[in-house]
Design an enzyme around this catalytic site. Structure first.
Site, short mmCIF file in Angstrom:
data_model
loop_
_atom_site.label_atom_id
_atom_site.label_comp_id
_atom_site.label_asym_id
_atom_site.label_seq_id
_atom_site.Cartn_x
_atom_site.Cartn_y
_atom_site.Cartn_z
N ARG A 1 24.98 -7.75 39.70
CA ARG A 1 24.35 -8.54 40.75
C ARG A 1 23.48 -9.67 40.25
O ARG A 1 23.56 -10.79 40.75
CB ARG A 1 23.43 -7.65 41.61
CG ARG A 1 24.05 -7.14 42.85
CD ARG A 1 23.40 -5.84 43.16
NE ARG A 1 23.54 -4.98 41.99
CZ ARG A 1 24.58 -4.19 41.79
NH1 ARG A 1 25.52 -4.12 42.66
NH2 ARG A 1 24.67 -3.45 40.69
N THR A 2 22.63 -9.38 39.27
CA THR A 2 21.65 -10.40 38.90
C THR A 2 22.39 -11.63 38.36
O THR A 2 22.14 -12.76 38.79
CB THR A 2 20.66 -9.85 37.86
OG1 THR A 2 20.08 -8.68 38.41
CG2 THR A 2 19.56 -10.84 37.57
N HIS B 1 11.08 -7.42 36.07
CA HIS B 1 12.27 -8.05 36.65
C HIS B 1 11.75 -8.84 37.87
O HIS B 1 11.94 -8.45 39.01
CB HIS B 1 13.26 -6.96 37.07
CG HIS B 1 14.63 -7.45 37.40
ND1 HIS B 1 14.92 -8.78 37.61
CD2 HIS B 1 15.80 -6.77 37.55
CE1 HIS B 1 16.22 -8.89 37.88
NE2 HIS B 1 16.77 -7.69 37.85
N LYS C 1 27.13 -12.11 15.02
CA LYS C 1 27.16 -12.50 13.59
C LYS C 1 25.76 -12.48 13.00
O LYS C 1 25.55 -12.82 11.86
CB LYS C 1 27.71 -13.92 13.45
CG LYS C 1 29.10 -14.11 13.95
CD LYS C 1 29.49 -15.58 13.71
CE LYS C 1 30.78 -15.92 14.42
NZ LYS C 1 30.94 -17.38 14.55
N ARG D 1 18.34 -12.01 30.21
CA ARG D 1 18.11 -10.56 30.32
C ARG D 1 18.21 -9.98 28.92
O ARG D 1 19.16 -10.24 28.20
CB ARG D 1 19.16 -9.91 31.23
CG ARG D 1 19.11 -8.39 31.16
CD ARG D 1 19.95 -7.72 32.20
NE ARG D 1 19.37 -7.88 33.53
CZ ARG D 1 19.81 -7.23 34.60
NH1 ARG D 1 20.82 -6.39 34.50
NH2 ARG D 1 19.25 -7.43 35.77
C1 NCD Z 1 18.14 -3.39 38.04
C2 NCD Z 1 17.77 -3.72 36.61
O1 NCD Z 1 18.58 -4.28 35.87
O2 NCD Z 1 16.64 -3.45 36.27
N1 NCD Z 1 19.35 -3.93 38.42
C3 NCD Z 1 19.33 -5.14 39.06
O3 NCD Z 1 19.02 -6.15 38.49
N2 NCD Z 1 19.58 -5.13 40.37
C4 NCD Z 1 18.06 -1.96 38.37
C5 NCD Z 1 18.80 -0.97 37.52
O4 NCD Z 1 19.50 -1.32 36.56
O5 NCD Z 1 18.66 0.20 37.84
#
Ligand code: NCD
Length: 309
Positions: free
Chosen positions: A57-58, A135, A86, A107
């Site tokens: 999703r993100t 997040h 590498k 991320r």
């Molecule tokens: C979350 C995350 O990556 O922290 N996912 C997201 O971005 N919707 C929640 C999760 O991984 O549980």
């Protein structure tokens, strides 16, 4: 000049109520604009994403958000296919990607990774998840969802259940909620309680209680925010197996809840909400995912336009 212009989004702690409300207003505007008007907002701008951890999703919501405002995206969604494999450092990868783009979305498995990247990047950095720490865009999306679905945030009773130790969305959400007058109940297995060092500051801003029991006070919640047990962050698989399946939100639990209560989840869901909840009026986690795209489009519009949109 708009205050978000060329600014990083590293931590939700940098957002007070006034800033959050401005983002909500911009998100409402994004939703109201027609597609052609929307595409003018970030026309020709490039978003680069760099994901050292899996995401559905993100990353896709950033992808579709930048496309909806007329920009484009490029990036690395699978770090094993990049030069990091590498041995290229995060610093060099960030430096290069910031040359190719107008905004960088990162991320990473490490706490502090986004702040580090922001020091190196020539372009604004958006934290799309840093270790177990934060997040922020998920929290803005969560708050926006609550506001849209409940018409307010102040005065609500909110239950947050699941893995409160490793779930980074929880920490960002708690800091975000600290700007509002809410009553929060944290529900988790004993071993997955919120990390006390990470909530030291929240304690000054937010009223909350802790419990291991999901049934207690369930009839009082306006919002139940469910999270998955973060299997990949457990140092020991045995420990994970002990808490796996601790809470499952099903129709029986819903019956005890307020008629107008809503269930949220940052997703992905594993087994903590049974699928028969999906078709009830309480389930708002798919709407929440949709709002995420609009919130991110609004943030991109604000970061990339000196005078906003
Ligand atoms: C979350 C995350 O990556 O922290 N996912 C997201 O971005 N919707 C929640 C999760 O991984 O549980």
């Amino acid at each position: 000049m708009n205050e978000f212009y060329q600014k990083d989004i590293i931590s939700i702690k940098d957002f007070d109520k006034e800033k959050l409300e401005k983002i909500f207003v911009s998100t409402d505007k994004i939703i109201k604009l027609n597609p052609a008007e929307r595409r003018e907002i970030c026309k020709g701008k490039t978003l680069a994403y760099l994901f050292y951890e899996p995401s559905t999703r993100t990353r896709l919501s950033f992808d579709s958000a930048i496309a909806s405002v007329g920009g484009n995206s490029l990036g690395i969604s699978d770090i094993t296919s990049s030069s990091a494999q590498k041995g290229e450092s995060l610093a060099d990868t960030v430096r290069i990607m910031s040359i190719y783009s107008d905004v960088l979305v990162l991320r990473h498995t490490l706490d502090g990774s986004s702040r580090f990247a922001a020091e190196i990047s020539e372009k604004p950095v958006i934290n799309a998840g840093s270790g177990t720490e934060e997040h922020p865009t998920q929290a803005i999306q969560d708050l926006y969802t609550i506001k849209k679905e409940k018409k307010k945030i102040d005065g609500l009773k909110i239950g947050i259940v699941g893995d409160l130790k490793y779930g980074r969305t929880v920490y960002s959400l708690l800091h975000g909620l600290g700007n509002y007058d809410v009553d929060v109940r944290l529900i988790s297995p004993e071993s997955l309680r919120v990390r006390s060092d990470s909530i030291y500051e929240i304690k000054k801003k937010l009223d909350f209680t802790e419990s291991t029991n999901i049934d207690e006070h369930i009839d009082e919640f306006d919002v139940l925010y469910v999270t998955r047990i973060q299997k990949e962050r457990f140092p020991d698989e045995e420990e994970y197996l002990k808490v796996k399946g601790s809470y499952v939100v099903g129709l029986d639990l819903l019956k005890q809840m307020k008629d107008d209560s809503i269930i949220l989840h940052p997703l992905p869901r594993i087994d903590e909400i049974s699928t028969d909840v999906d078709n009830t009026k309480h389930a708002k986690y798919f709407e929440q995912a949709e709002y995420g795209k609009h919130v991110r489009a609004a943030l991109l519009g604000l970061i990339l336009n000196e005078h906003g949109f």
